[in-house]
Design an enzyme around this catalytic site. Structure first.
Site, short mmCIF file in Angstrom:
data_model
loop_
_atom_site.label_atom_id
_atom_site.label_comp_id
_atom_site.label_asym_id
_atom_site.label_seq_id
_atom_site.Cartn_x
_atom_site.Cartn_y
_atom_site.Cartn_z
N ASN A 1 -22.79 -22.21 41.31
CA ASN A 1 -23.65 -21.27 40.59
C ASN A 1 -22.86 -20.58 39.46
O ASN A 1 -21.66 -20.33 39.58
CB ASN A 1 -24.32 -20.25 41.52
CG ASN A 1 -23.37 -19.49 42.41
OD1 ASN A 1 -22.33 -19.98 42.80
ND2 ASN A 1 -23.75 -18.27 42.76
N GLU B 1 -23.40 -17.33 37.02
CA GLU B 1 -24.21 -16.14 36.75
C GLU B 1 -23.97 -15.61 35.34
O GLU B 1 -23.01 -16.00 34.67
CB GLU B 1 -23.90 -15.06 37.81
CG GLU B 1 -24.27 -15.55 39.20
CD GLU B 1 -24.16 -14.50 40.28
OE1 GLU B 1 -23.57 -13.42 40.05
OE2 GLU B 1 -24.68 -14.76 41.38
N GLU C 1 -27.22 -26.07 42.73
CA GLU C 1 -27.97 -27.33 42.85
C GLU C 1 -28.44 -27.84 41.49
O GLU C 1 -28.37 -29.04 41.19
CB GLU C 1 -29.20 -27.13 43.73
CG GLU C 1 -28.89 -26.76 45.18
CD GLU C 1 -28.82 -25.26 45.42
OE1 GLU C 1 -28.30 -24.52 44.55
OE2 GLU C 1 -29.28 -24.82 46.49
N CYS D 1 -33.32 -22.61 46.46
CA CYS D 1 -34.41 -21.72 46.05
C CYS D 1 -35.60 -22.54 45.56
O CYS D 1 -35.49 -23.77 45.38
CB CYS D 1 -33.93 -20.76 44.97
SG CYS D 1 -33.80 -21.50 43.33
N CYS E 1 -35.02 -24.60 42.35
CA CYS E 1 -34.17 -25.79 42.60
C CYS E 1 -34.94 -26.87 43.33
O CYS E 1 -34.78 -28.06 43.05
CB CYS E 1 -32.92 -25.40 43.37
SG CYS E 1 -31.74 -24.52 42.35
N1 THU Z 1 -27.79 -19.54 44.57
C1 THU Z 1 -27.44 -20.87 44.45
O1 THU Z 1 -26.61 -21.23 43.63
N2 THU Z 1 -28.05 -21.76 45.29
C2 THU Z 1 -28.88 -21.43 46.31
O2 THU Z 1 -29.32 -22.32 47.04
C3 THU Z 1 -29.24 -20.02 46.55
C4 THU Z 1 -28.81 -19.07 45.50
C5 THU Z 1 -27.09 -18.56 43.74
C6 THU Z 1 -27.88 -17.94 42.63
C7 THU Z 1 -27.12 -16.63 42.44
O3 THU Z 1 -26.01 -16.87 41.59
C8 THU Z 1 -26.61 -16.29 43.82
O4 THU Z 1 -26.65 -17.50 44.56
C9 THU Z 1 -27.40 -15.21 44.54
O5 THU Z 1 -28.76 -15.53 44.55
#
Ligand code: THU
Length: 130
Positions: free
Chosen positions: A42, A44, A55, A86, A89
């Site tokens: 991820n 941000e 993902e 989520c 995704c």
């Molecule tokens: N996040 C993911 O990368 N994948 C998931 O399956 C759930 C959430 C990330 C998004 C954000 O950067 C952090 O987790 C908190 O939501």
């Protein structure tokens, strides 16, 4: 390839996560039909809404490198309960990967396996765009 290799790749990718705001680091490893592993983490952003999940990073990296057929994806977070993809995704994985196997794990152990069709029942997809 053994599923443990895919999970190990997702754990390694998680180390690159840029999760400065949530501190919730996620790694993903996507297996292509020819056995290549494409990873993601991820990333941000200070505006929050531009954050992208591990993902989708893995899938977009794979597509941009020419891969078009996928078999499964491992997702790793540091949580006792499984961390599933989520909604956004799930939609992207369905569009490009179809009924993928989703392998969930934390930093110590596997936490579950699911077919994407069970996580995204009644999907909207290109078949409806006639
Ligand atoms: N996040 C993911 O990368 N994948 C998931 O399956 C759930 C959430 C990330 C998004 C954000 O950067 C952090 O987790 C908190 O939501």
């Amino acid at each position: 390839m053994r599923v443990s290799e895919l999970i190990a790749a997702a754990r390694k990718a998680r180390r690159h996560a840029h999760a400065a705001y949530s501190n919730f680091k996620v790694g993903a490893a996507l297996e292509t039909a020819d056995g290549t592993i494409v990873t993601g983490c991820n990333v941000e952003n200070a505006t929050y809404g531009l954050t992208i999940c591990a993902e989708r990073v893995a899938m977009f990296k794979a597509l941009s490198e020419g891969h078009r057929k996928f078999t499964r994806i491992a997702v790793v977070a540091d949580t006792e309960a499984p961390t599933p993809p989520c909604g956004a995704c799930r939609q992207i994985l369905w569009e490009f990967g179809g009924d993928l196997e989703i392998v969930l794990a934390n930093v110590r152990r596997e936490t579950g396996r699911h077919q994407l069709s069970a996580l995204l029942p009644l999907p909207f997809d290109a078949r409806l765009l006639k």
